[in-house]
Motif scaffolding. Structure first.
Motif, PDB file in Angstrom:
ATOM      1  N   ALA A  68      41.408  43.930  34.784  1.00 51.66           N
ATOM      2  CA  ALA A  68      40.913  44.732  33.651  1.00 51.66           C
ATOM      3  C   ALA A  68      41.103  44.353  32.140  1.00 51.66           C
ATOM      4  N   GLY A  69      40.300  44.420  31.589  1.00 50.53           N
ATOM      5  CA  GLY A  69      40.642  43.674  30.454  1.00 50.53           C
ATOM      6  C   GLY A  69      40.489  42.594  29.555  1.00 50.53           C
ATOM      7  N   HIS A  70      40.440  41.659  30.769  1.00 47.54           N
ATOM      8  CA  HIS A  70      40.564  39.450  30.864  1.00 47.54           C
ATOM      9  C   HIS A  70      39.155  39.293  30.214  1.00 47.54           C
ATOM     10  N   ASP A  71      39.446  37.962  29.154  1.00 48.53           N
ATOM     11  CA  ASP A  71      37.734  37.809  28.795  1.00 48.53           C
ATOM     12  C   ASP A  71      36.739  37.833  29.157  1.00 48.53           C
ATOM     13  N   HIS A  72      35.542  37.659  29.552  1.00 47.97           N
ATOM     14  CA  HIS A  72      34.284  37.138  30.509  1.00 47.97           C
ATOM     15  C   HIS A  72      33.848  35.415  29.556  1.00 47.97           C
ATOM     16  N   GLY A  73      33.199  34.829  30.485  1.00 47.94           N
ATOM     17  CA  GLY A  73      32.950  33.432  30.239  1.00 47.94           C
ATOM     18  C   GLY A  73      31.499  33.927  29.976  1.00 47.94           C
ATOM     19  N   ALA A  74      30.394  32.472  29.890  1.00 50.70           N
ATOM     20  CA  ALA A  74      29.212  32.490  29.629  1.00 50.70           C
ATOM     21  C   ALA A  74      29.087  32.891  31.245  1.00 50.70           C
ATOM     22  N   HIS A  75      29.153  32.611  31.981  1.00 44.76           N
ATOM     23  CA  HIS A  75      28.797  32.561  34.226  1.00 44.76           C
ATOM     24  C   HIS A  75      28.773  34.151  34.214  1.00 44.76           C
ATOM     25  N   GLY A  76      29.790  34.862  33.337  1.00 38.33           N
ATOM     26  CA  GLY A  76      30.237  36.468  33.462  1.00 38.33           C
ATOM     27  C   GLY A  76      31.425  36.607  34.341  1.00 38.33           C
ATOM     28  N   GLY A  77      32.093  34.819  34.617  1.00 39.67           N
ATOM     29  CA  GLY A  77      33.656  35.149  35.244  1.00 39.67           C
ATOM     30  C   GLY A  77      34.374  34.824  34.386  1.00 39.67           C
ATOM     31  N   GLU A  78      35.603  35.659  34.861  1.00 41.90           N
ATOM     32  CA  GLU A  78      36.883  35.803  33.946  1.00 41.90           C
ATOM     33  C   GLU A  78      37.496  34.592  33.367  1.00 41.90           C
ATOM     34  N   VAL A  79      37.973  33.757  32.065  1.00 39.46           N
ATOM     35  CA  VAL A  79      38.408  33.327  31.776  1.00 39.46           C
ATOM     36  C   VAL A  79      39.839  33.616  31.358  1.00 39.46           C
ATOM     37  N   ASP A  80      40.139  32.558  32.161  1.00 39.09           N
ATOM     38  CA  ASP A  80      42.224  31.705  31.692  1.00 39.09           C
ATOM     39  C   ASP A  80      42.279  31.360  30.546  1.00 39.09           C
ATOM     40  N   ARG A  81      43.234  30.481  30.219  1.00 37.45           N
ATOM     41  CA  ARG A  81      43.560  29.943  29.306  1.00 37.45           C
ATOM     42  C   ARG A  81      44.964  29.005  29.250  1.00 37.45           C
ATOM     43  N   PHE A  82      45.201  27.792  30.112  1.00 36.88           N
ATOM     44  CA  PHE A  82      46.290  26.949  29.917  1.00 36.88           C
ATOM     45  C   PHE A  82      46.702  25.872  28.695  1.00 36.88           C
ATOM     46  N   GLY A  83      47.030  26.354  27.987  1.00 39.91           N
ATOM     47  CA  GLY A  83      46.596  25.674  26.683  1.00 39.91           C
ATOM     48  C   GLY A  83      45.597  25.267  25.806  1.00 39.91           C
ATOM     49  N   PRO A  84      44.690  23.646  25.893  1.00 34.76           N
ATOM     50  CA  PRO A  84      43.863  23.764  25.702  1.00 34.76           C
ATOM     51  C   PRO A  84      43.105  24.023  26.683  1.00 34.76           C
ATOM     52  N   VAL A  85      43.512  24.228  27.618  1.00 34.31           N
ATOM     53  CA  VAL A  85      41.672  24.407  29.266  1.00 34.31           C
ATOM     54  C   VAL A  85      41.396  25.725  29.237  1.00 34.31           C
ATOM     55  N   VAL A  87      39.176  27.580  31.401  1.00 36.07           N
ATOM     56  CA  VAL A  87      38.774  27.568  32.850  1.00 36.07           C
ATOM     57  C   VAL A  87      38.152  29.526  33.654  1.00 36.07           C
ATOM     58  N   GLU A  88      36.958  29.178  33.984  1.00 34.19           N
ATOM     59  CA  GLU A  88      36.067  30.906  34.136  1.00 34.19           C
ATOM     60  C   GLU A  88      35.826  30.756  35.485  1.00 34.19           C
ATOM     61  N   THR A  89      36.418  32.187  36.146  1.00 33.32           N
ATOM     62  CA  THR A  89      36.176  31.117  37.476  1.00 33.32           C
ATOM     63  C   THR A  89      35.062  32.840  37.623  1.00 33.32           C
ATOM     64  N   LEU A  90      34.200  32.708  38.709  1.00 34.15           N
ATOM     65  CA  LEU A  90      33.697  33.665  38.835  1.00 34.15           C
ATOM     66  C   LEU A  90      34.046  33.258  40.493  1.00 34.15           C
ATOM     67  N   VAL A  91      33.614  35.281  41.107  1.00 33.06           N
ATOM     68  CA  VAL A  91      33.809  34.943  43.167  1.00 33.06           C
ATOM     69  C   VAL A  91      32.214  36.285  42.629  1.00 33.06           C
ATOM     70  N   ALA A  94      27.999  34.332  46.638  1.00 35.17           N
ATOM     71  CA  ALA A  94      28.021  32.965  47.285  1.00 35.17           C
ATOM     72  C   ALA A  94      29.092  32.259  47.295  1.00 35.17           C
ATOM     73  N   GLY A  95      30.118  32.583  46.768  1.00 35.48           N
ATOM     74  CA  GLY A  95      31.575  31.531  46.671  1.00 35.48           C
ATOM     75  C   GLY A  95      32.357  32.038  45.906  1.00 35.48           C
ATOM     76  N   LEU A  96      32.770  30.756  44.887  1.00 41.05           N
ATOM     77  CA  LEU A  96      34.050  30.917  44.020  1.00 41.05           C
ATOM     78  C   LEU A  96      32.756  29.828  42.944  1.00 41.05           C
ATOM     79  N   HIS A  97      33.083  29.670  41.693  1.00 37.20           N
ATOM     80  CA  HIS A  97      32.760  29.237  41.452  1.00 37.20           C
ATOM     81  C   HIS A  97      33.302  28.750  39.940  1.00 37.20           C
ATOM     82  N   PHE A  98      33.608  27.296  39.514  1.00 38.92           N
ATOM     83  CA  PHE A  98      34.671  27.288  38.357  1.00 38.92           C
ATOM     84  C   PHE A  98      33.962  26.660  37.332  1.00 38.92           C
ATOM     85  N   TRP A  99      34.745  26.269  35.709  1.00 42.84           N
ATOM     86  CA  TRP A  99      34.199  26.653  34.879  1.00 42.84           C
ATOM     87  C   TRP A  99      35.481  25.504  33.880  1.00 42.84           C
ATOM     88  N   LEU A 100      35.438  24.629  33.967  1.00 39.76           N
ATOM     89  CA  LEU A 100      36.483  24.294  32.677  1.00 39.76           C
ATOM     90  C   LEU A 100      35.985  22.924  31.948  1.00 39.76           C
TER      91      LEU A 100
END
Length: 261
Positions: A68-85, A87-91, A94-100
């Motif tokens: 709970a409380g995480h940012d969500h991206g354009a595809h509806g997944g959770e967005v995590d920040r690694f410095g300048p990167v 990563v949006e993860t959607l589970v 249909a499986g796992l989907h990633f957008w960098l």
């Protein structure tokens, strides 16, 4: 959700993940021992252990609760920040989907990105290991990282995943580790495709673009209408309608992004 781990930790991570691999695959009809894939999210402010761990600092041994409380991206997944990167993860079913992407939202190249996925389903002590490698579409263009799995068979249950990505542009020598626990929602019911009628004109105009071919609706004649759950997806041809039937969730999300606000 975020972890940067050193090369020294990689050997331990690999051993943990390899030990989790089971000969039994809950996703019948698919061989997922080695799988090609796509990319996912990051979260600052969390310190997590290796991939085989399911969640250091959080109790996921019984898969208690979703994030709970995480940012969500354009595809509806959770967005995590690694410095300048980013990563949006959607589970989902249909499986796992990633957008960098970078910090400004521009897609990062994934040709050299590789990954390892550890997965566990609520109610089972078994863990499963999968490989992520870049894939290309029929025209040879690189696709987002993804791991197709039929998780619709465990709809209503929580699934915990831990994903290690390396070779991510902008991450330097560090590996990115993403963790997520998600309750799988049953895939929406898909109806028989039909030609759009005059009563659909407003919805066709609002959606504007075919989510399969990325071309304006009507450019190939009367659009097709695919009922998906309590809404409809409009596409430019009967062939596109079949693509929507095969992966309705993905194209519902894409059609929503294409709508004129």
């Amino acid at each position: 959700m975020k972890t940067l781990i050193s090369t020294a930790a990689l050997a331990l991570l690999t051993a943990n993940v390899a030990a989790a691999q089971s000969a039994y695959d809950p996703h019948a009809g698919h061989d997922h021992g080695d799988h090609t894939g796509h990319d996912h999210g990051d979260h600052a402010g969390h310190d997590h252990g290796p991939v085989g761990d399911d969640h250091a600092g959080h109790d996921h041994s019984g898969l208690h609760g979703e994030h709970a409380g995480h940012d969500h991206g354009a595809h509806g997944g959770e967005v995590d920040r690694f410095g300048p990167v980013r990563v949006e993860t959607l589970v989902d079913h249909a499986g796992l989907h990633f957008w960098l992407t970078d910090a400004s939202g521009r897609a990062l190249p994934t040709e050299r990105v590789r990954g390892v996925v550890a997965l566990r389903v609520e109610g089972s002590e078994k863990k499963y290991r999968y490989e992520l490698t870049p894939t290309r579409d029929r025209d040879g263009r690189p696709e987002p990282l993804a791991l197709p799995l039929n998780l619709g068979k465990v709809a209503g249950r929580r699934v915990a995943v831990a994903v290690r990505l390396d070779g991510v542009p902008g991450a330097g020598a560090d590996e990115i580790v993403v963790r997520q626990t998600t309750r799988i929602v049953a895939p929406p019911a898909v109806g028989r495709p039909v030609r759009a009628s005059s009563t659909d004109r407003t919805e066709v105009f609002a959606q504007a673009v075919c989510p399969v071919e990325d071309r304006r609706l009507g450019a190939m004649g009367t659009p097709w209408k695919v009922p998906v759950g309590d809404r409809a997806v409009f596409v430019c041809s009967e062939e596109c309608a079949r693509d929507v039937q095969a992966d309705p969730a993905a194209f519902v999300a894409a059609a929503s992004r294409d709508r004129i606000r």
